[in-house]
Structure formats: structure tokens, C-alpha cells
Scaffold this motif. Structure first.
Motif: not given
Lengths: 313, 270, 281
Positions: B98, B104, B146, B154
Motif C-alpha cells: 500500500f 487503506l 498502512p 497488512l
């Protein structure tokens, strides 16, 4: 917020430290300022006159008393009177401040308009001819003294072509040459910085991930890479404020632009110490404000810092 | 029917051959494990499928066909429509899955917006529901950056993002190498579960033969840019032909005994 | 990750070395020219000859003469002593304060380190260029005071650079081994620390020298540095400003001199950084 507050306190302490140093230096400085004052007024001076003025200005008190009195007046924004103009220092500097602010801001705009596109194009077309041209230009640009660039511009745009005025202030066109000169002189460093920062970012794994998600190249560049790349650029900008503020002094003198910098250089020539002191404190305030702005933009770009601080509180 | 066929694929970096005449194919819903040591060319092969090879690397010959279409002849724009939607990736480095300073939820939303015509509300619903499927059901996760999540979280979020558009092929490039063994088995369990749900094929790149044994149907062994042996898991594990495959099997600790010994220790907490 | 093995490694390494060598030769040439400038200058750089004013380039005066009839080539050559020589002096002085302070501060640590770092932070809180302007203003315009002002602002960054190198080296195992083996602090510092510190310092100093040259020329241009008739590149531009139109060499030559020297120093710094593999901070 806490961090910001701490920063301001630190800078205020530093300003006091600076005020002390500047006060001490002024006292230690060679030459008797009373003499310069009277010389400025341009009349025959006698020893009695000098003694009278010394008494009037309190120069015969002990140094601590002088500093204390000076400090008391200082917190009331009373920085004394200019030897040259006999007007309050604060008013003199304050009235010139907008001009300096305008030129600083305009230079930053020019720098951004030059550095962002060139740095970006250089990074995207790495090792192609356009990148080579950009790199050579920024290498040369970093070696060119800003005042010489200004002289060349004056010679070319003001004298040969007669397009733009070379000195003074008032209209938009008066600001063109000074801000273009300073903006260009500063942009060389930032072209290189932005290019290398972008290249580093484009090699990061999160860029590959964004590509793997099928996002368009322009979207990846603008929303994912560019913002991330700005962080080191802003950091460097924060620690190299000197090149900007010092640059305005040189540029103001060069273009006879009536801002704070030109005024203080004149004051130095005339040994107008209250103005010099006032200038230090003014610049201190200016630095605080710019640092605050840098901090704020840094926080905007990097939420990690913002959230870590929130955790600590 | 094969969803992906790789036909005599060769990839060079300048004059160095990194991937040499590689052939394999994956049938719909199949789990193919591509096994080899680091530098054997397996990750490069994986990158070439989605057209995300680094600029310096060039496909010099061969064909990649996906779902009946020849990927090597596609324009960048056509490729982008497939990439992320029909072929999706999970990488080893979860930190790099990411973009650091974008929430996110916004990154999942960006993906959905790029490939679908769903409304804003529907996109959020889809994102939250897929996060739930990978056991990250909190709305808090959707609104997190993130760096606020752990490695295992994650990687699960990355899997969620990879499967949210129900791809036909999921390429998992050493998805567990950077994780501790607990998180690793949870991540692989998730991939297996989601594969079941969505019916996608999986190209699983690894050097861990224990994972291969547990999840894969097909195995291809790569060495120095070449596929030296391939076949069904059973045939390769029971009857390895190539010397290199035999060496690989010899190099890992005995597959049966290690877990049972660990099991015994944990049973008698003395 | 993807492992890439470029097969032209040798080609890539040889070229920077060649460039580096070239840059060092150029810098050496500049330093030698600076040192022997008074000997090779064809005329006295301060000799006024009003009959010879604003002469264009000729065989007698290769770069022409200025508004007071002084030979520009001689002024550029001797001016290098002021501009480049003084800048080197600033760096050397800043180094000779910054190096010991950084070494001691980083190696000993504790209260002494905190004290030094307070000073460093205080000085770094303010733009160095402004401090230099104000200090040289308060002390009075002139080259000596300018050097003093620049040393005051410049030593700080050297102290900090040395300190951070020392602290990061101090945590490594070989220093612990040396300490266990009973090596004295002085030996550890001189044998193990200095060699690590020097690489960083050389890169930083060569890039910094270019900056100092620009600052000295700028401050001299606005009248805070070298005073007439001392030849200095920035001051020459200031003095000649009213005559640029009649004698463009007055404008071009000092500027090109500054630009070339700074360019060479920047290129050298970049190449050294790549060669010595110093992290860019």
C-alpha cells in the motif's frame, strides 16, 4: 500542537539569546555610534555634543542597565529609533516588510513553476536527452551566483530590450526581474532534489503494487508518487531557509528594491545599530512563521508524524 | 481449459538471459506452485504475466496468453483493464503493498473506481465486505493508514484488495516469506479459502516445499531461468525426475517428523 | 525482489574514476593558480591608469581593463586569492573547530555533548546567511570580519557531521573489541574514528566550499565583504556595474570565474560522494 508549541518556545528563547548576542556585539563593535549619528546629520560635531548624546542615549550607564532597559523596551516592540531616519525602528522595518514578503513569495512561485515541471520531466524521462539537458542546466544553475544572474537579466531585459524595469518597486513589472532571478537561482537545487526523490519513490515497492492494480500511470504519479517525493524536498526547504532569506537581501540590493534587506544593508553601511538589531528580531519572527508553515505542510504530507504525536498526548 | 499459458517465454536484461524458454500453463481453478531458489527467475516470470516488469527487462521471445487473449500484443490501456481486475498480485513485501500516506479504504476504493462503475456507497460496501472476509472487519481498518497495521494485518488487507474484484488468476509472489510462521499459515489458509469461494486460479511462488505440499495441485520447478521439471504435485513429490528437484527435497527437513516432534513438546508442557 | 546482474560493471566504474581524476586535476590547477597569482599576474592589480580605462580585450590586456584602467586578468588572478583563498580559509577554520568538538562531543557524550549540541541547535535554528550578514554588519564590513562571521556559522555543521559519524561508529563491534583490548581513547579516535570521519568530511567540505564562495562573492557584491580596491570577484562586479554597457567584459569575466570554480567543486563533490559512497543527508 504540543510539538509546535515547543518549537515556538525554543525559538523565543533563541531570540532572547540572539538579542543578547546582538546587544553585546553592538557594544563591542568598533567605532563610536554617537559619532556616526552626528556624522549622519552632517554638522560639525564637538566633544560636548558627543558627550551630551551619549548621556541622552544612556551609553554612560553600566552595560547591564543598558541591556535591561533595552530589553524592557524590546518586549513593548520599542526597538529604538533609527540613527539614519530618526524614526522608530519597528515602524521603519514594518513598513518595508510587505515588499520583502511579496518578493519572497513571488520567488517561491517562480521556483515552484520551474523546479516542479523540470524535476518531474527529468525523473520520468530518466537518462533521455531531456533529462540530460535538465541535469546540465541544474548543475550550471547551482553554480551561478544569483546576483550575477540578476546583472545579466538587467543587461539583457532592461537595457538591451527595455522590457522590464531594473530597479524600484510599485508595479507588477517591478517585481518580475527580482523574483525571476531569485526563483531561478534557487530552483537549480530543487530540480535535482525533486528528480532524485521522485526516482527513489518510483523504485519503491508500493509503486509496483499500484501498477499491479491497473491504475493509470498519471494517477500513480500524481496521487501515489509525487506527494511522497515532496517530503524530503520540504525538509530540505525548511533547513535551507537561509538561501531564501539571504537571497532576498542580495536581490533587493541588486534591484534597489526598497524592502527590509536593502534597508538593513544601508543601515550596516551607516552603522545604524538599532536597525540591525531590529532586523535580527524581525527575521527571527519571519523564520518562526515559515517554520510553522513548513511544519504544517509536513504534517499534511506525512500523517505518520501527526498520528504519532496524537498517540503521545 | 487453461486460463494462463506461457509459451517459450524468454526475458533478458541487456544480454543476460534471466528467463529461458519457459513453458507452463494453469487450468481454471488450479493452484500451481512455482518453486525455485532466489534468482531462479520465478519472480520475473510472475511480473511478466501482469506486464509489470522493470523497464530494464525485456521479453525477447515467447507468448503469454490469458483467457484466450495474447497478452504480449496488448496495448498498455487494454493491459491495464486486465491487470488488477482479472490478474491480481500479492507480493512478499507487505509494507510495499500500500502507498504509505493514503488510507487503506481509499486505496481499495481507488481500485474499485478504476475497474468498476459502482457507486460510492456500493464501493464502500464491497470494500468492507471483503475486509470482513479476511477477518479485518472493523471499520477502523478501513480508515487506517498502512503504518497503523501489523505485518499480518497488512498482508491480509493486501489479499482482500487482490480478490475484491474476483480475479481469474491470483499471483502470490512469496506472500509469506516476510511473515512469522503463525501469520504465514493464516495468510495461506485465507488464500485457500478465498480461492475456493471465488474459483480463481492461483500461481503461487515460493521456495517452501511444505506450503507446496499442503496447498498446490501442480508444481513447476525452476532453476537458473529454466523450468526443469513440472507435473502434478503427487508425481513430483513421489517420483522426482530431475537431479535438482531431488536436491531440493533433500535440503528440507523431513516433512513428517518435524511437526510431530513439535507436537509432542507442546503436548507435555513441563 | 528481482535480481539484476548488469554485465557492464567494469565500464561503469571506470568512467567516474576518470572524471574524478579530471576534476581533481582542475581543482589542483585552480589552487596552484591562486597560490602563484601575484607572480604570474601581468600587471599590478590595483594600479590605476586612468588613460587606459575600459580597454577591450587585446594582446596587452588579455581580458581588457576596468573603469580605472586596471588589468582585469591580473585582478581576476589575484582576486582568486580573496575569493577562493578566503573560502578555503573559512572551511579550514570551521573544520578545525568542528572536528575536535564533534569528536569529543560524540565520543565522550553525556553533559558535555548536550552542552555542545545546545549551541549547535541554537545556531542552526537561524538561517546561517542572515547570521553572517548581521555579524559582518555589526563587526563592520570587511574581509576579516566576514571570515569571522562565516566561521561562526559554518563550524556547526561540521561538528554535527563528525559527531553523528562518531556515534554511529562507536556502536559497532570493532570499536568494542578495540576498547576491550585496552586501546587508549586517543588511539581509538585517531586510528579508527578519523578515517571514517574523513570521507564524510571531504565530500561535505567540497560541496560546502562552493557555497562559501557564492556567499563571499554575494556579500562582497552588496558591500559587506572585500572593500575596494582589493580585487575580489563579487566586489569587481559591484564596482564595474555602471560600466557594463561600455565594457561587457567587466560583467562577464568575474561571473564566469565564480561559476566555473563553483561548478568544478560541485562536480567534484558529487563524484566523491559516489566514489566514497557517502549517504546524502
Amino acid at each position: 500542537m504540543k510539538q509546535l508549541f515547543k518549537r515556538i518556545i525554543e525559538l523565543i528563547i533563541f531570540l532572547f539569546f540572539l538579542s543578547f548576542v546582538s546587544f553585546a556585539l553592538m557594544k563591542l563593535a568598533p567605532g563610536d555610534p554617537t559619532r556616526y549619528m552626528l556624522d549622519v546629520i552632517d554638522v560639525q560635531t564637538t566633544e560636548e555634543q558627543i558627550e551630551e548624546l551619549r548621556e541622552e542615549l544612556g551609553f554612560n550607564d553600566s552595560i547591564y542597565v543598558q541591556y535591561w532597559n533595552w530589553l524592557l523596551r524590546f518586549v513593548q516592540l520599542d526597538l529604538g529609533e533609527s540613527y539614519m531616519t530618526k524614526k522608530p525602528v519597528f515602524d521603519e522595518l514594518w513598513s518595508r516588510f510587505p515588499s520583502t514578503l511579496a518578493i519572497t513569495f513571488a520567488s517561491l512561485v517562480v521556483m515552484t513553476l520551474v523546479a516542479v515541471p523540470i524535476g518531474t520531466i527529468s525523473a520520468i524521462y530518466k537518462d533521455r536527452w531531456i533529462d540530460h539537458i535538465g541535469r546540465v542546466l541544474s548543475l550550471i544553475g547551482a553554480a551561478v551566483p544569483s546576483f550575477w544572474l540578476g546583472l545579466l537579466f538587467i543587461e539583457f531585459f532592461s537595457i538591451k530590450l527595455d522590457w522590464l524595469p531594473s530597479m524600484g518597486k510599485g508595479t507588477f513589472s517591478h517585481m518580475m526581474l527580482p523574483s525571476i532571478t531569485l526563483g531561478l537561482a534557487m530552483s537549480a537545487v530543487y530540480i535535482r532534489l525533486l528528480r532524485s526523490s521522485l526516482l527513489e519513490t518510483l523504485g519503491q515497492d508500493f509503486i509496483r503494487s499500484a501498477r499491479a492494480r491497473g491504475l493509470s500511470n498519471s494517477r500513480i504519479f500524481i496521487f501515489h508518487a509525487f506527494r511522497y517525493s515532496l517530503i524530503p524536498v520540504i525538509t530540505i526547504f525548511g533547513v535551507s531557509l537561509g538561501s531564501l532569506l539571504g537571497g532576498t537581501v542580495v536581490i533587493e540590493v541588486l534591484f534597489a528594491y526598497p524592502g527590509i534587506g536593502k534597508f538593513v544593508v544601508d543601515a550596516i553601511g551607516k552603522r545604524d545599530y538599532p536597525i540591525i538589531q531590529g532586523y535580527i528580531l524581525f527575521m527571527g519572527g519571519f523564520v518562526i512563521i515559515i517554520n510553522l508553515l513548513v511544519d504544517l505542510s509536513y504534517r499534511y504530507l506525512n500523517p505518520e508524524i501527526r498520528l504519532k504525536e496524537a498517540d503521545r498526548q | 481449459m487453461a486460463i494462463l499459458t506461457i509459451d517459450h517465454l524468454t526475458i533478458n536484461h541487456e544480454d543476460t538471459i534471466l528467463v529461458n524458454q519457459v513453458n507452463f500453463s494453469i487450468a481454471e481453478g488450479e493452484w500451481l506452485a512455482l518453486v525455485g531458489e532466489s534468482g531462479s527467475g520465478k519472480s520475473i516470470t510472475a511480473s511478466s504475466i501482469g506486464g509489470i516488469l522493470p523497464k530494464e527487462l525485456k521479453i525477447v521471445s515467447g507468448r503469454i496468453s490469458f483467457n484466450g487473449a495474447d497478452l504480449s500484443n496488448m496495448t498498455e490501456k487494454e493491459y491495464r483493464r486486465i491487470r488488477g481486475k482479472e490478474i491480481s498480485y500479492v507480493f512478499q513485501d507487505y509494507q510495499g503493498a500500500f502507498t504509505p500516506f493514503i488510507k487503506l479504504g481509499n486505496q481499495i476504493d481507488e481500485l474499485l473506481k478504476t475497474h468498476t462503475t459502482l457507486s460510492k456507497k456500493e464501493r464502500k460496501k464491497a470494500a468492507l465486505s471483503i475486509l470482513k472476509d479476511v477477518n479485518l472487519f472493523d471499520e477502523r481498518i478501513y480508515n487506517s493508514y498502512p503504518f497503523q497495521l501489523s505485518g499480518g494485518q497488512l498482508q491480509r488487507a493486501a489479499i482482500a484488495m487482490a480478490v475484491v474484484l474476483k480475479p481469474k488468476l491470483l499471483i502470490a509472489d512469496e506472500p509469506t516469506t516476510a511473515l512469522d510462521s503463525m501469520s504465514a499459515s493464516r495468510v495461506l489458509g485465507l488464500i485457500a479459502k478465498l480461492k475456493q469461494q471465488m474459483g480463481c486460479a492461483v500461481l503461487f511462488i515460493t521456495h517452501d516445499l511444505r506450503h507446496v505440499k499442503k496447498y498446490a495441485n501442480q508444481v513447476a520447478i525452476m532453476k537458473q531461468g529454466k523450468v526443469v521439471e513440472q507435473g502434478s504435485k503427487e508425481s513430483i513429490f513421489e517420483n522426482p525426475q530431475h537431479d535438482y528437484t531431488k536436491q531440493l527435497f533433500a535440503a528440507i527437513p523431513p516433512l513428517r517428523e518435524t511437526p510431530s516432534r513439535l507436537f509432542m513438546i507442546s503436548e507435555n508442557p513441563a | 525482489m528481482i535480481v539484476v546482474r548488469p554485465n557492464n560493471v567494469t565500464k561503469n566504474i571506470k568512467r567516474p574514476q576518470f572524471k574524478l581524476f579530471g576534476m581533481i586535476v582542475l581543482l589542483g590547477l585552480i589552487i596552484i593558480l591562486t597560490l602563484v597569482a601575484p607572480l604570474i599576474a601581468p600587471y599590478d592589480p590595483t594600479e590605476v591608469q586612468l588613460t587606459e580605462r575600459l580597454k577591450p580585450m587585446s594582446s596587452e590586456n588579455l581580458l581588457g581593463t576596468d573603469h580605472m584602467g586596471r588589468d582585469i586578468l591580473s585582478r581576476i588572478l589575484v582576486g582568486a586569492q580573496t575569493t577562493v583563498g578566503t573560502s578555503i580559509l573559512v572551511i579550514v577554520l570551521a573544520l578545525s573547530i568542528g572536528l575536535p568538538v564533534g569528536l569529543i562531543s560524540g565520543y565522550i557524550g553525556g553533559a558535555l555533548d548536550r552542552f555542545f549540541m545546545r549551541i549547535v541547535d541554537a545556531l542552526l535554528a537561524f538561517p546561517d546567511f542572515i547570521i553572517a550578514i548581521v555579524l559582518s554588519g555589526l563587526l563592520g564590513p570587511g574581509m576579516f570580519n566576514l571570515v569571522l562571521a562565516l566561521v561562526v556559522v559554518k563550524w556547526v555543521s561540521y561538528a554535527r557531521l563528525v559527531r553523528s559519524t562518531v556515534i554511529s561508529e562507536n556502536q559497532k563491534e570493532y570499536i568494542a573489541v578495540a576498547k576491550i583490548n585496552g586501546l587508549s581513547s586517543i588511539k581509538i579516535l585517531s586510528k579508527h574514528m578519523i578515517p571514517h570521519v574523513v570521507g564524510n568530511l571531504v565530500v561535505y567540505a567540497s560541496l560546502d566550499l562552493g557555497k562559501v564562495i557564492l556567499v563571499i562573492a554575494s556579500l562582497s557584491y552588496i558591500g559587506l565583504g572585500a572593500q575596494p580596491p582589493t580585487p575580489e570577484w563579487g566586489a569587481m562586479l559591484n564596482e564595474g556595474r555602471n560600466f557594463f554597457h561600455n565594457a561587457p567584459q567587466l560583467m562577464y569575466i568575474p561571473g564566469i570565474a565564480i561559476m566555473l570554480v563553483v561548478l568544478i567543486l560541485n562536480l567534484l563533490g558529487d563524484l566523491l560522494r559516489d566514489r566514497l559512497d557517502v549517504k546524502n543527508k
